[in-house]
Write an enzyme that holds these catalytic residues in place. Structure first.
Site, short mmCIF file in Angstrom:
data_model
loop_
_atom_site.label_atom_id
_atom_site.label_comp_id
_atom_site.label_asym_id
_atom_site.label_seq_id
_atom_site.Cartn_x
_atom_site.Cartn_y
_atom_site.Cartn_z
N LYS A 74 0.84 -1.20 0.00
CA LYS A 74 0.00 0.00 0.00
C LYS A 74 0.88 1.26 0.00
CE LYS A 74 -3.67 1.97 2.93
NZ LYS A 74 -4.51 1.69 4.12
N SER A 77 -9.25 2.75 2.85
CA SER A 77 -8.02 3.29 2.29
C SER A 77 -7.16 2.21 1.65
CB SER A 77 -7.22 4.05 3.35
OG SER A 77 -6.68 3.20 4.31
N SER A 80 -9.41 -0.08 7.80
CA SER A 80 -8.96 -0.20 6.41
C SER A 80 -8.25 -1.50 6.05
CB SER A 80 -8.08 1.00 6.03
OG SER A 80 -8.86 2.16 5.99
#
Length: 483
Positions: free
Chosen positions: A82, A157, A181
């Site tokens: 990420k 997210s 998230s």
């Protein structure tokens, strides 16, 4: 409903990460084969899903063709990281385009441990701006779409990671969770998402410095065994002596548990469909011999305002320190309305922040008391089914966005404040055929208990996969919820 699936007859096949390790050990595929297939799959679905933040395909190919500098159980398995953790040679853009990209000089603490398991990053995945929204819908970069139905958000997210794992691009991808998230994209995309106990995994310096460490790193996967294997391998790299070990959890537990079920959050009840699906999961638990007890929500209403102010304070620190944090090219005019609205909210209420932080730090007492009577708590991961793209438009009026956001993610923030572990499992589906996550939480350090229960539920009610045929009664489309 049109699924976006990358699954095919290539080296990745339909294997999970553990299955790919077995394939490599048997000599049927190589790391180079897996990386080539994953790159091809990324290129096939990313134009629709829009989950890719940074592409490092050449670097991954080189890693697959050379002897591994890391080793590790997952050596050679492709993944994504990420785009809010530091990875050497890759920029960290935090889901925004408000400054010029700059490659990181070194891996952060989390990335060093993550790569020591042998996972090979193909690049970075997209997130909502600074991770503040539960839907990644950037006004210039576009939304990350759900592979089960691209009219819907991929959730939270960690949207890009969730979308790519569900679509079959990679079997496992990094996610992190500061308000849900890991668990929210797991729910939206039909995945397993375990938010670990606070301090379970190493973190980058800026997260360690938070007054209340609400963020936990982890992964999203398609199988319980992949999640369990990841935490087993990370524990071999980094072991927090303050927490009981997870160990090698590989099968259901034998102990019958005391499980509380709650469909009421501090702000609202779950909507009727989510409540019904949660109670069906509770009935399954009873069939399996667990003792299930309905409870009301034990969290005081002021938790919502305390968590929101702390969330807003994080935006305040990022925006006010923009050039110091991100370089002279930082331009606050390129930030979305949600980020700027949170900054304004914090600025108006800074005098309340010390009391809010103190109360958030004390929330663990609530779950400690619950643990005297219950081993696990079951809640829906989300208060409503997955939202359509546009329902959390970050360029809408701030108050409208934040009210809708808090309403949807009403169940997940508690464990970020307490530090407790919680796992979302794709045990249900909406009438439209979209995945629905059920969330199980336990007290700090009890990830093994959650994983044992997850194995049992996976065996009892195997979840539908995106590559499975669409049931006949859904092929013509079910009644859709209003936009």
């Amino acid at each position: 409903m049109s699924h976006i699936s990358a699954f095919g007859d290539d080296a990745l096949g339909e294997h999970d990460a553990v299955g790919l390790v077995e394939e490599m050990r048997a000599g049927r595929v190589s790391s180079a084969d897996l990386i080539e297939a994953a790159v091809a799959r990324t290129e096939a679905v990313n134009p629709t899903l829009n989950g890719l933040a940074y592409e490092a395909f050449d670097r991954a190919h080189a890693r697959g063709a050379a002897p591994s500098p890391y080793g590790g159980f997952f050596d050679g398995v492709p993944t994504f990281v990420k785009d809010n953790v530091a990875v050497e040679g890759m920029p960290t853009m935090q889901g925004t385009d408000a400054w010029e990209p700059r490659p990181q000089r070194a891996n952060g603490d989390f990335a060093r441990a993550f790569f020591a398991t042998g996972l090979v990053a193909l690049g970075k995945t997209r997130l909502s701006e600074f991770g503040f929204s539960a839907s990644c819908e950037h006004p210039r970069l576009g939304p990350v779409r759900n592979p089960w139905n691209p009219d819907y958000t991929a959730g939270a997210s960690s949207s890009g990671s969730g979308a790519f794992v569900a679509a079959g691009v990679v079997p496992i991808a990094h996610a992190n969770d500061g308000g849900g998230s890991i668990r929210i994209p797991a729910s939206c995309n039909g995945l397993v998402g375990l938010k670990p106990s606070r301090g379970r995994l190493p973190q980058d310096r800026e997260l360690r410095m938070m007054p209340v460490r609400i963020v936990s790193d982890g992964v999203v996967t398609r199988s319980v065994r992949d999640t369990a294997a990841f935490y087993r391998e990370m524990e071999r790299v980094y072991r927090n002596p303050k927490l009981p070990p997870i160990g090698d959890v590989s099968r259901p537990g034998k102990q019958r548990l005391r499980i509380a079920v709650c469909t009421q959050s501090i702000t609202r009840d779950a909507d009727p469909e989510m409540r019904e699906l949660t109670l069906k999961t509770a009935s399954l638990l009873e069939e399996l011999g667990h003792r299930v007890t309905p409870i009301g929500n034990p969290v005081p209403a002021r938790f919502k305002d305390d968590f929101l102010l702390y969330w807003a304070f994080l935006a305040y620190a990022l925006v006010r320190g923009g050039q110091r944090n991100f370089g002279p090219s930082f331009d606050r005019d390129r930030l979305d309305h949600l980020t700027l609205g949170l900054e304004r909210h914090a600025g108006r209420n800074l005098y309340r922040l010390p009391v809010s932080i103190a109360r958030l730090a004390r929330t663990r007492r609530i779950t400690e008391r619950l643990a005297n009577s219950y081993d696990v708590v079951l809640m829906p991961t989300l208060a409503e089914p997955t939202l359509r793209i546009g329902e959390l438009d970050p360029m809408a009026d701030y108050q409208d966005i934040i009210d809708r956001l808090i309403d949807w993610v009403a169940f997940t923030p508690l464990q970020n404040a307490t530090g407790d572990p919680a796992i979302s499992l794709p045990l249900a589906q909406t009438a439209e055929g979209l995945p629905v996550g059920m969330m199980f939480s336990a007290t700090v350090g009890r990830e093994a208990r959650l994983l044992e229960l997850a194995y049992e539920l996976e065996e009892a009610r195997p979840w539908r996969r995106i590559q499975d045929p669409v049931p006949a009664n859904r092929r013509k489309g079910a009644q859709k919820r209003p936009k």
